[in-house]
Design a protein around this motif. Structure first.
Motif, mmCIF file in Angstrom:
data_model
loop_
_atom_site.group_PDB
_atom_site.id
_atom_site.type_symbol
_atom_site.label_atom_id
_atom_site.label_comp_id
_atom_site.label_asym_id
_atom_site.label_seq_id
_atom_site.Cartn_x
_atom_site.Cartn_y
_atom_site.Cartn_z
ATOM 1 N N PHE A 57 0.847 -1.182 0.000
ATOM 2 C CA PHE A 57 0.000 0.000 0.000
ATOM 3 C C PHE A 57 0.891 1.244 0.000
ATOM 4 O O PHE A 57 1.934 1.280 0.656
ATOM 5 N N ALA A 58 0.476 2.277 -0.726
ATOM 6 C CA ALA A 58 1.260 3.516 -0.798
ATOM 7 C C ALA A 58 1.171 4.285 0.521
ATOM 8 O O ALA A 58 0.090 4.689 0.938
ATOM 9 N N LEU A 59 2.316 4.495 1.176
ATOM 10 C CA LEU A 59 2.328 5.186 2.470
ATOM 11 C C LEU A 59 2.158 6.692 2.336
ATOM 12 O O LEU A 59 1.742 7.358 3.286
ATOM 13 N N GLN A 60 2.535 7.250 1.174
ATOM 14 C CA GLN A 60 2.497 8.684 0.959
ATOM 15 C C GLN A 60 3.167 9.441 2.111
ATOM 16 O O GLN A 60 4.323 9.236 2.375
ATOM 17 N N ASP A 61 2.441 10.281 2.871
ATOM 18 C CA ASP A 61 3.083 11.118 3.902
ATOM 19 C C ASP A 61 3.847 10.302 4.937
ATOM 20 O O ASP A 61 4.813 10.800 5.525
ATOM 21 N N MET A 62 3.434 9.059 5.188
ATOM 22 C CA MET A 62 4.142 8.227 6.166
ATOM 23 C C MET A 62 5.579 7.948 5.743
ATOM 24 O O MET A 62 6.409 7.585 6.579
ATOM 25 N N THR A 63 5.869 8.139 4.462
ATOM 26 C CA THR A 63 7.253 7.992 3.989
ATOM 27 C C THR A 63 8.189 8.879 4.804
ATOM 28 O O THR A 63 9.342 8.534 5.063
ATOM 29 N N ASN A 233 -13.009 8.769 -3.614
ATOM 30 C CA ASN A 233 -14.365 8.697 -3.096
ATOM 31 C C ASN A 233 -15.272 9.545 -3.976
ATOM 32 O O ASN A 233 -15.099 10.760 -4.068
ATOM 33 N N ALA A 234 -16.216 8.924 -4.638
ATOM 34 C CA ALA A 234 -17.058 9.640 -5.590
ATOM 35 C C ALA A 234 -18.494 9.150 -5.504
ATOM 36 O O ALA A 234 -18.774 8.080 -4.956
ATOM 37 N N ILE A 235 -19.409 9.937 -6.041
ATOM 38 C CA ILE A 235 -20.804 9.511 -6.123
ATOM 39 C C ILE A 235 -20.875 8.382 -7.150
ATOM 40 O O ILE A 235 -20.342 8.494 -8.257
ATOM 41 N N GLY A 236 -21.539 7.306 -6.787
ATOM 42 C CA GLY A 236 -21.582 6.160 -7.673
ATOM 43 C C GLY A 236 -20.370 5.274 -7.458
ATOM 44 O O GLY A 236 -19.898 5.092 -6.339
ATOM 45 N N GLN A 237 -19.833 4.724 -8.529
ATOM 46 C CA GLN A 237 -18.692 3.833 -8.439
ATOM 47 C C GLN A 237 -17.415 4.610 -8.128
ATOM 48 O O GLN A 237 -17.225 5.717 -8.649
ATOM 49 N N PRO A 238 -16.533 4.051 -7.279
ATOM 50 C CA PRO A 238 -15.260 4.738 -7.004
ATOM 51 C C PRO A 238 -14.414 4.853 -8.263
ATOM 52 O O PRO A 238 -14.485 4.006 -9.160
ATOM 53 N N ILE A 239 -13.623 5.908 -8.339
ATOM 54 C CA ILE A 239 -12.773 6.177 -9.498
ATOM 55 C C ILE A 239 -11.342 5.804 -9.160
ATOM 56 O O ILE A 239 -10.803 6.245 -8.138
ATOM 57 N N GLU A 240 -10.707 5.003 -9.993
ATOM 58 C CA GLU A 240 -9.340 4.579 -9.711
ATOM 59 C C GLU A 240 -8.358 5.734 -9.913
ATOM 60 O O GLU A 240 -8.419 6.466 -10.901
ATOM 61 N N ALA A 241 -7.465 5.901 -8.958
ATOM 62 C CA ALA A 241 -6.470 6.975 -8.978
ATOM 63 C C ALA A 241 -5.134 6.437 -9.484
ATOM 64 O O ALA A 241 -4.873 5.236 -9.435
ATOM 65 N N SER A 306 -1.081 10.588 9.700
ATOM 66 C CA SER A 306 -1.951 10.127 8.623
ATOM 67 C C SER A 306 -1.188 10.185 7.309
ATOM 68 O O SER A 306 -0.337 11.053 7.108
ATOM 69 N N GLY A 307 -1.513 9.268 6.408
ATOM 70 C CA GLY A 307 -0.872 9.247 5.093
ATOM 71 C C GLY A 307 -1.893 9.423 3.988
ATOM 72 O O GLY A 307 -1.823 8.751 2.972
ATOM 73 N N ASN A 308 -2.852 10.309 4.211
ATOM 74 C CA ASN A 308 -3.919 10.476 3.229
ATOM 75 C C ASN A 308 -3.379 10.967 1.896
ATOM 76 O O ASN A 308 -2.433 11.735 1.838
ATOM 77 N N GLN A 309 -3.999 10.530 0.834
ATOM 78 C CA GLN A 309 -3.519 10.812 -0.509
ATOM 79 C C GLN A 309 -4.680 10.759 -1.471
ATOM 80 O O GLN A 309 -5.803 10.414 -1.109
ATOM 81 N N LEU A 310 -4.417 11.107 -2.716
ATOM 82 C CA LEU A 310 -5.398 10.950 -3.765
ATOM 83 C C LEU A 310 -5.629 9.457 -3.984
ATOM 84 O O LEU A 310 -4.762 8.750 -4.476
ATOM 85 N N GLY A 311 -6.779 8.960 -3.535
ATOM 86 C CA GLY A 311 -7.103 7.556 -3.767
ATOM 87 C C GLY A 311 -6.794 6.616 -2.618
ATOM 88 O O GLY A 311 -6.906 5.400 -2.790
ATOM 89 N N ASN A 331 -8.202 1.555 0.905
ATOM 90 C CA ASN A 331 -7.892 1.975 -0.460
ATOM 91 C C ASN A 331 -8.939 2.885 -1.092
ATOM 92 O O ASN A 331 -9.246 2.783 -2.280
ATOM 93 N N ILE A 332 -9.447 3.817 -0.287
ATOM 94 C CA ILE A 332 -10.283 4.901 -0.797
ATOM 95 C C ILE A 332 -9.957 6.143 0.023
ATOM 96 O O ILE A 332 -9.583 6.045 1.199
ATOM 97 N N ASP A 333 -10.050 7.323 -0.587
ATOM 98 C CA ASP A 333 -9.597 8.525 0.122
ATOM 99 C C ASP A 333 -10.733 9.216 0.884
ATOM 100 O O ASP A 333 -11.873 8.755 0.897
#
Length: 350
Positions: A57-63, A233-241, A306-311, A331-333
């Protein structure tokens, strides 16, 4: 114990369903021992590959926690001090305004640089394209380019030079403002003093000694098959980042790991924190140190990031007094994982 495990499982399962999360994994350390590990759902919204504690999993800020660890390791094994000013290693920081900034200021988020200018983050071209439609991001990017120029950044030395042109929001050491981008400056100093790339240093001195064999910088083709997808996180189906990819900015956002291996890293950090806890001023509401955010809550000192990121959303915390820690990946933002972690912590700790 079985009742506690069942309760935690129910909390996590209900959270995943309630927030329409494709996949989630969590691990908990209690009394210094691994107490709970479990995955829920799938790594991909359109497949049945399970999200487990071994899913990359991408750690993003946790890096940034790993970059902080590399600086502490360098200080322990050389004459480097985190209290030395950056100007001793980076000549472009020898101006009157910047000459007092130290590596300690970087690790404590006290450099004085504003977090509004996405200098390092914008080097991830695909991610940056996704942010272009956000007015605030576009305005900050344009203002940053006006200040530092539009020349292409080709190296980490170029990043240091560009940083030295950015204005300070406040005097170094006077205030805290969360900003991981200056951690790239710490990595440049590490490379200068060690003669190794940041990538080689953390692999040799952090990943390998801790046995983090799956943890890696960026994803190759083989590792991509073991990694989770990420969704907006989107209305309807999630969008892959897009998958994060930022070679020059790797020290702030490019490590991929698993819940299992982050628990090993967390055990290492718990041992360190017990030695450092007494150094904090208890009447300070919140503070950053070694990349961690530290605050008092219900009489407990909680270290978190927190390691929040796009996606994607991720969170790590520890409570040194109880040898307690938790890691959560989803695996959703746009999730507020600290609230989820607090609910579990309050259930397990007195």
């Amino acid at each position: 114990m079985e009742r506690q495990i069942e309760k935690i499982t129910n909390i996590l399962h209900a959270y995943r369903i309630g927030h329409r999360i494709p996949g989630l994994a969590a691990g908990i350390i209690l009394n210094g021992q691994i107490f709970y590990i479990r995955g829920f759902g799938t790594t991909n919204a359109s497949s049945y590959r399970l999200f487990t504690a071994d899913t990359l999993f991408a750690l993003q800020d946790m890096t940034s926690l790993f970059t902080a660890q590399s600086m502490l390791h360098l200080a322990q094994h050389s004459d480097f001090s985190i209290n030395k000013p950056l100007k001793d290693h980076l000549s472009c920081f020898d101006s009157q305004e910047l000459r007092s900034i130290t590596t300690k200021h970087i690790l404590s988020h006290e450099t004085g640089f504003t977090g509004d200018f996405p200098l390092v983050s914008s080097l991830d071209s695909e991610m940056s394209l996704w942010y272009q439609d956000i007015p605030a991001y576009k305005e900050n990017l344009e203002e940053m380019q006006r200040i530092i120029g539009t020349h292409a950044i080709q190296s980490r030395e170029d990043i240091a030079s560009s940083f030295s042109k950015l204005p300070l929001k406040h005097r170094p050491g006077s205030q805290t403002e969360y900003n991981i981008e200056p951690f790239l400056l710490a990595a440049i100093i590490l490379e200068k003093l060690s003669g190794m790339t940041w990538e080689a240093y953390i692999t040799t001195h952090i990943f390998q000694p801790l046995g983090l064999n799956k943890t890696r910088i960026h994803l190759d083709a083989a590792a991509a098959n073991e990694a989770s997808s990420h969704y907006i996180n989107a209305i309807g189906q999630p969008i892959e980042a897009p998958v994060p990819y930022n070679p020059l900015g790797a020290p702030i956002a490019s490590i991929f790991s698993t819940v299992n291996e982050m628990l090993v890293f967390l055990e290492h950090c718990l041992l360190q924190s017990k030695q450092a806890t007494g150094a904090f001023i208890q009447d300070t509401p919140s503070v950053f140190m070694q990349g961690w955010h530290i605050e008092e809550e219900d009489g407990k000192q909680i270290w978190s990031l927190s390691g929040n990121q796009l996606g994607g959303s991720s969170y790590i915390e520890m409570v040194p007094a109880f040898s307690y820690g938790a890691v959560i990946f989803a695996n959703i933002d746009m999730l507020r994982l600290p609230r989820l972690a607090k609910r579990i912590r309050n259930f397990l700790l007195p």
